[in-house]
Design an enzyme around this catalytic site. Structure first.
Site, PDB file in Angstrom:
ATOM      1  N   GLU A  12       0.745  -1.148  -0.041  1.00 10.49           N
ATOM      2  CA  GLU A  12       0.151  -0.095  -0.001  1.00 10.49           C
ATOM      3  C   GLU A  12       0.651   1.150  -0.015  1.00 10.49           C
ATOM      4  O   GLU A  12       1.950   1.143   0.742  1.00 10.49           O
ATOM      5  CB  GLU A  12      -0.888   0.097   1.299  1.00 10.49           C
ATOM      6  CG  GLU A  12      -1.986  -1.109   1.438  1.00 10.49           C
ATOM      7  CD  GLU A  12      -2.633  -1.221   2.714  1.00 10.49           C
ATOM      8  OE1 GLU A  12      -3.480  -2.040   2.916  1.00 10.49           O
ATOM      9  OE2 GLU A  12      -2.281  -0.469   3.526  1.00 10.49           O
ATOM     10  N   LYS A  52       2.308   4.541   1.079  1.00  6.14           N
ATOM     11  CA  LYS A  52       2.523   5.227   2.499  1.00  6.14           C
ATOM     12  C   LYS A  52       2.437   6.562   2.557  1.00  6.14           C
ATOM     13  O   LYS A  52       3.407   7.304   1.935  1.00  6.14           O
ATOM     14  CB  LYS A  52       3.996   4.751   3.415  1.00  6.14           C
ATOM     15  CG  LYS A  52       4.129   5.172   4.561  1.00  6.14           C
ATOM     16  CD  LYS A  52       5.384   4.986   5.283  1.00  6.14           C
ATOM     17  CE  LYS A  52       5.617   5.126   6.774  1.00  6.14           C
ATOM     18  NZ  LYS A  52       5.027   6.572   6.960  1.00  6.14           N
ATOM     19  N   ARG A  93      -1.647  10.068  11.518  1.00  2.00           N
ATOM     20  CA  ARG A  93      -2.432   9.048  11.765  1.00  2.00           C
ATOM     21  C   ARG A  93      -3.596   9.687  12.151  1.00  2.00           C
ATOM     22  O   ARG A  93      -3.767  10.337  13.145  1.00  2.00           O
ATOM     23  CB  ARG A  93      -1.558   8.188  12.550  1.00  2.00           C
ATOM     24  CG  ARG A  93      -2.198   6.676  12.658  1.00  2.00           C
ATOM     25  CD  ARG A  93      -1.687   5.878  11.536  1.00  2.00           C
ATOM     26  NE  ARG A  93      -1.916   4.253  11.855  1.00  2.00           N
ATOM     27  CZ  ARG A  93      -1.179   3.370  12.195  1.00  2.00           C
ATOM     28  NH1 ARG A  93      -0.054   3.674  12.393  1.00  2.00           N
ATOM     29  NH2 ARG A  93      -1.606   2.167  12.381  1.00  2.00           N
ATOM     30  N   ARG A 137      -2.118   9.227  16.745  1.00  5.45           N
ATOM     31  CA  ARG A 137      -1.566   7.985  16.789  1.00  5.45           C
ATOM     32  C   ARG A 137      -0.939   7.710  18.439  1.00  5.45           C
ATOM     33  O   ARG A 137      -1.047   6.873  18.973  1.00  5.45           O
ATOM     34  CB  ARG A 137      -0.143   7.972  16.094  1.00  5.45           C
ATOM     35  CG  ARG A 137       0.941   8.981  16.417  1.00  5.45           C
ATOM     36  CD  ARG A 137       2.108   8.969  15.599  1.00  5.45           C
ATOM     37  NE  ARG A 137       2.639   7.563  16.067  1.00  5.45           N
ATOM     38  CZ  ARG A 137       3.487   6.905  14.995  1.00  5.45           C
ATOM     39  NH1 ARG A 137       3.530   7.129  13.755  1.00  5.45           N
ATOM     40  NH2 ARG A 137       3.908   5.562  15.433  1.00  5.45           N
ATOM     41  N   GLU A 154      -5.109   7.828   7.157  1.00  5.18           N
ATOM     42  CA  GLU A 154      -3.932   8.707   7.176  1.00  5.18           C
ATOM     43  C   GLU A 154      -4.619   9.995   6.406  1.00  5.18           C
ATOM     44  O   GLU A 154      -5.268  10.074   5.473  1.00  5.18           O
ATOM     45  CB  GLU A 154      -2.830   8.292   6.354  1.00  5.18           C
ATOM     46  CG  GLU A 154      -1.466   9.236   6.475  1.00  5.18           C
ATOM     47  CD  GLU A 154      -0.701   8.778   7.802  1.00  5.18           C
ATOM     48  OE1 GLU A 154       0.306   9.465   8.066  1.00  5.18           O
ATOM     49  OE2 GLU A 154      -1.124   7.801   8.239  1.00  5.18           O
ATOM     50  N   GLU A 170       5.375   8.795   0.834  1.00  5.06           N
ATOM     51  CA  GLU A 170       6.586   8.478   1.341  1.00  5.06           C
ATOM     52  C   GLU A 170       7.258   6.880   0.784  1.00  5.06           C
ATOM     53  O   GLU A 170       8.499   6.753   1.157  1.00  5.06           O
ATOM     54  CB  GLU A 170       6.678   8.272   3.004  1.00  5.06           C
ATOM     55  CG  GLU A 170       6.438   9.696   3.832  1.00  5.06           C
ATOM     56  CD  GLU A 170       6.197   9.418   5.191  1.00  5.06           C
ATOM     57  OE1 GLU A 170       7.452  10.012   5.806  1.00  5.06           O
ATOM     58  OE2 GLU A 170       5.713   8.639   5.659  1.00  5.06           O
ATOM     59  N   LYS A 228       2.264  -5.488   3.655  1.00  2.32           N
ATOM     60  CA  LYS A 228       1.612  -6.134   4.844  1.00  2.32           C
ATOM     61  C   LYS A 228       1.298  -7.598   4.462  1.00  2.32           C
ATOM     62  O   LYS A 228       0.674  -7.891   3.206  1.00  2.32           O
ATOM     63  CB  LYS A 228       0.244  -5.242   5.215  1.00  2.32           C
ATOM     64  CG  LYS A 228       0.571  -4.072   5.540  1.00  2.32           C
ATOM     65  CD  LYS A 228      -0.883  -3.214   5.794  1.00  2.32           C
ATOM     66  CE  LYS A 228      -0.568  -1.949   6.058  1.00  2.32           C
ATOM     67  NZ  LYS A 228      -2.075  -1.192   6.307  1.00  2.32           N
ATOM     68  N   ARG A 270       5.401  -2.868  16.830  1.00  2.00           N
ATOM     69  CA  ARG A 270       5.869  -2.690  15.364  1.00  2.00           C
ATOM     70  C   ARG A 270       6.212  -4.249  14.887  1.00  2.00           C
ATOM     71  O   ARG A 270       7.164  -4.722  15.303  1.00  2.00           O
ATOM     72  CB  ARG A 270       7.419  -1.793  15.767  1.00  2.00           C
ATOM     73  CG  ARG A 270       7.861  -1.380  14.569  1.00  2.00           C
ATOM     74  CD  ARG A 270       9.056  -0.370  14.815  1.00  2.00           C
ATOM     75  NE  ARG A 270       8.626   0.746  15.523  1.00  2.00           N
ATOM     76  CZ  ARG A 270       7.971   1.994  14.720  1.00  2.00           C
ATOM     77  NH1 ARG A 270       8.033   1.854  13.701  1.00  2.00           N
ATOM     78  NH2 ARG A 270       7.675   2.889  15.535  1.00  2.00           N
ATOM     79  N   LYS A 281       8.006  -1.253   6.205  1.00  2.27           N
ATOM     80  CA  LYS A 281       8.142   0.207   5.533  1.00  2.27           C
ATOM     81  C   LYS A 281       9.123   0.016   4.526  1.00  2.27           C
ATOM     82  O   LYS A 281      10.208  -0.541   4.827  1.00  2.27           O
ATOM     83  CB  LYS A 281       8.312   1.124   6.690  1.00  2.27           C
ATOM     84  CG  LYS A 281       7.154   1.767   7.480  1.00  2.27           C
ATOM     85  CD  LYS A 281       7.820   3.154   8.194  1.00  2.27           C
ATOM     86  CE  LYS A 281       8.394   2.660   9.258  1.00  2.27           C
ATOM     87  NZ  LYS A 281       8.955   3.956  10.298  1.00  2.27           N
TER      88      LYS A 281
END
Length: 664
Positions: free
Chosen positions: A319, A321, A326, A342, A374, A473, A478, A489, A495
């Site tokens: 996906e 970023k 958040r 967040r 987001e 970014e 996932k 995390r 990421k």
């Protein structure tokens, strides 16, 4: 009240966590718990209200040690003693030890200004304001000044002693007092507390009102101590011994951490623990709309090849970023809409445009829902995403929708709850189906994240390039069968940012703990800062770099003004800093800054991740530069020492990929 040590502590090796199951230290701690008799420590009448002095003395003992296991033991036994005398006082004790008075998402904080505290202290002790200010300047701790300033006047009718529940009640009253002459009314309540205070109580009243206990007691230790105390107070704690008891304590902490991440309110958790214990907690305290869960986070990677290597036999999706804020959006069955950041701050008032637009995005059959999104600055005329810096110019309070200049688009990527059903434990592909079934896209306002499922390296590299061209970014990768793991995390989310080709695979979120006075053009501000990562096991801040680049003159002035109220007399006992690092000033850990670096290196000076990569040395950032302040993060949410070690190790992996021709 002990002063913070002027010299930072050092330790060659990290202590083993108290929840390490069969680890020697956890077994030893379990055995010591069996030797403690909670009832014998009740120095007041059993069943009477717990004196605040008892808890304040525990804080004193905690302040005397820097060993995390000792701190956890002291607090655990304190909670056990309260349980043995008056269990209903446990909730207040947990809040006071956490240095909070309400669940975080309710946004009710103390943080009383020093001027009000000094006036109240002067009136309570008969001293002059100026005298107290001078002592405060010299000591650097208003709590110590308060303890040394106790009135020697004898009273004909001394006030009743402070109690744990009474102090929390007064703190809550102070925090919620507003309107005309509210400062005077707050000052009166504070004065009443100080007049009633005995021995070290005044010091901790003042520190709590300032919003900083200054004893190195982190939220994780409070949660751990609460879990351990409940187990030890129950039947399991009386029947098990040694390794078996250590395992039970560790498992209880894991359960409580999980529940607290999904239902972060002690108002619900503590009464449930008293009624059903650890065993029934997950059934009693569940995730519901209106109370935010702690967001799931992603681990950074060094490139497409690493992703394919990690997910070799696993179905995954990619996906975009997005570079925004958040936003966890909650719709309750009564129609109330809330938006949380967040760090669980209630941002509802910041986005009236999103609140009013939500009815256009939600399909008619949806009665209650929670989605993870987001919020991104968006140019609706040119249909393009704008940089994060544009979004940061939006106000935070008293926003009038008709006056909003920076428009926002929502990019939804997860559904955590739908029509009465929590979805946290459902796999990613089912949560995505729920998201698509509940919402519809509205151009310029609400989108589903752009996603692609593929295992072809060229196709994924192309998708990464497309994401960068679209002003995002990079990518989040996932696994499709992963559940939603609040506050973790996880390796199930990776990421893949455009920065990964620029040296350090990701930016770091670091905490300023010291600074050097500026010279030349930087006279009057700080010319450089000492930054630290957060070590979760040791609950300490470890220095990682001295930074002096990436600042404009305007930013330097803004940062100096923001940090000046947090200047302290010396490094805290929970700062791990080499003697070679001697800033002109030290700060309380209050802010989080995003920083980019060329790479990371083993350092004989900096202490970040010491012992994780090199047995004796830490890790430092090379050529760090300031990017921005992270107002959406608390200091304990900063990049941790294990992540720093991962970043360092990832550099070697990246070089290996490049040498083999497997990556760009």
């Amino acid at each position: 009240m002990p002063k913070a040590k002027a010299k930072a502590k050092t330790k060659a090796k990290k202590e083993e966590p108290a929840t390490a199951g069969l680890g020697d230290k956890s077994v030893e701690a379990a055995e010591r718990y069996l030797e403690y008799d909670p009832v014998s420590k009740v120095t007041w009448k059993l069943g009477d209200a717990t004196p605040y002095l008892y808890l304040a003395n525990i804080f004193e003992s905690i302040a005397e040690t820097t060993k995390r296991l000792e701190i956890a033991e002291l607090l655990t036994n304190a909670f056990r003693t309260i349980l043995a005398s008056k269990p209903t006082d446990l909730l207040a004790a947990v809040y006071l030890a956490s240095n909070t008075i309400h669940p975080q998402h309710e946004g009710i904080d103390l943080g009383i200004g020093d001027a009000t505290l000094i006036k109240a202290l002067a009136e309570a002790t008969g001293r002059k304001d100026e005298s107290i200010k001078n002592d405060y300047k010299e000591a650097g701790d208003l709590g110590s000044v308060a303890m040394a300033s106790r009135s020697t006047q004898r009273m004909m009718f001394p006030p009743p002693p402070l109690t744990v529940t009474g102090v929390l009640k007064e703190f809550r009253a102070i925090a919620t007092t507003d309107g005309e002459k509210s400062v005077d009314r707050k000052k009166g309540m504070i004065k009443k507390l100080l007049v009633s205070a005995r021995e070290c109580e005044a010091g901790y009243v003042i520190r709590s009102l300032q919003g900083k206990l200054r004893i190195g007691l982190a939220q994780q230790t409070v949660t751990q101590s609460l879990a351990h105390a409940i187990v030890l107070h129950g039947d399991a704690g009386k029947k098990k011994k040694g390794a078996e008891l250590a395992d039970a304590l560790g498992a209880a902490f894991d359960v409580l951490k999980q529940v607290f991440s999904e239902c972060p309110t002690f108002d619900q958790i503590v009464p449930a623990l008293l009624e059903v214990g650890i065993e029934g907690l997950q059934e009693r305290c569940k995730f519901t709309p209106g109370v935010p869960v702690k967001p799931m986070l992603a681990k950074p990677t060094t490139g497409v090849s690493e992703v394919l290597k990690r997910f070799e036999d696993i179905a995954f999706t990619c996906e975009y970023k997005y570079d925004g804020e958040r936003a966890q959006i909650h719709l309750q069955e009564n129609g109330k809409v809330s938006i949380f950041s967040r760090n669980q701050e209630d941002n509802t008032a910041k986005f009236p445009d999103l609140i009013n637009g939500l009815k256009r995005y939600i399909k008619p059959h949806v009665k209650s829902v929670v989605i993870d999104c987001e919020a991104v600055a968006y140019d609706r005329e040119q249909n393009k995403i704008l940089p994060f810096q544009i979004l940061s110019t939006r106000g935070k309070k008293n926003i009038v929708e008709s006056e909003i200049k920076v428009k926002v688009a929502l990019y939804a990527f997860d559904c955590l709850y739908l029509n009465g059903e929590p979805l946290l434990r459902e796999p990613m592909h089912k949560r995505r189906e729920a998201l698509y079934s509940a919402f519809q896209e509205v151009p310029g306002e609400f989108f589903f994240v752009t996603e692609k499922t593929s295992r072809d390296i060229d196709e994924l590299q192309g998708f990464l390039d497309e994401s960068i061209a679209e002003n995002t970014e990079g990518l989040i990768v996932k696994t499709l069968d992963a559940t939603y793991e609040p506050s973790k995390r996880s390796l199930n989310w990776l990421k893949l940012k455009k920065d990964y080709m620029e040296g350090c695979g990701d930016s770091l979120d670091l905490v300023p703990i010291g600074a050097w006075l500026g010279r030349g053009k930087r006279t009057g501000v700080y010319g450089a800062y000492l930054l630290a990562c957060f070590d979760e096991d040791g609950e300490e801040y470890q220095s990682i770099c001295k930074i002096g680049t990436g600042f404009s003159e305007v930013i330097l002035e803004e940062l100096a003004n923001a940090m000046n109220p947090h200047v302290i007399d010396g490094p805290r006992s929970y700062y791990k800093v080499s003697d070679a690092m001697k800033p002109d000033v030290w700060f309380e850990p209050k802010q989080v800054w995003e920083v980019k670096a060329a790479d990371l290196s083993i350092s004989p000076v900096h202490q970040a991740a010491c012992g994780l990569v090199d047995p004796q040395k830490g890790i430092a950032l090379r050529f760090p530069r300031f990017l921005r302040r992270r107002d959406d993060k608390e200091p304990e949410m900063a990049t941790n020492s294990e992540q720093v070690a991962e970043f360092y190790n990832a550099q070697a992996n990246k070089q290996e990929f490049n040498a083999n021709g497997d990556d760009d």
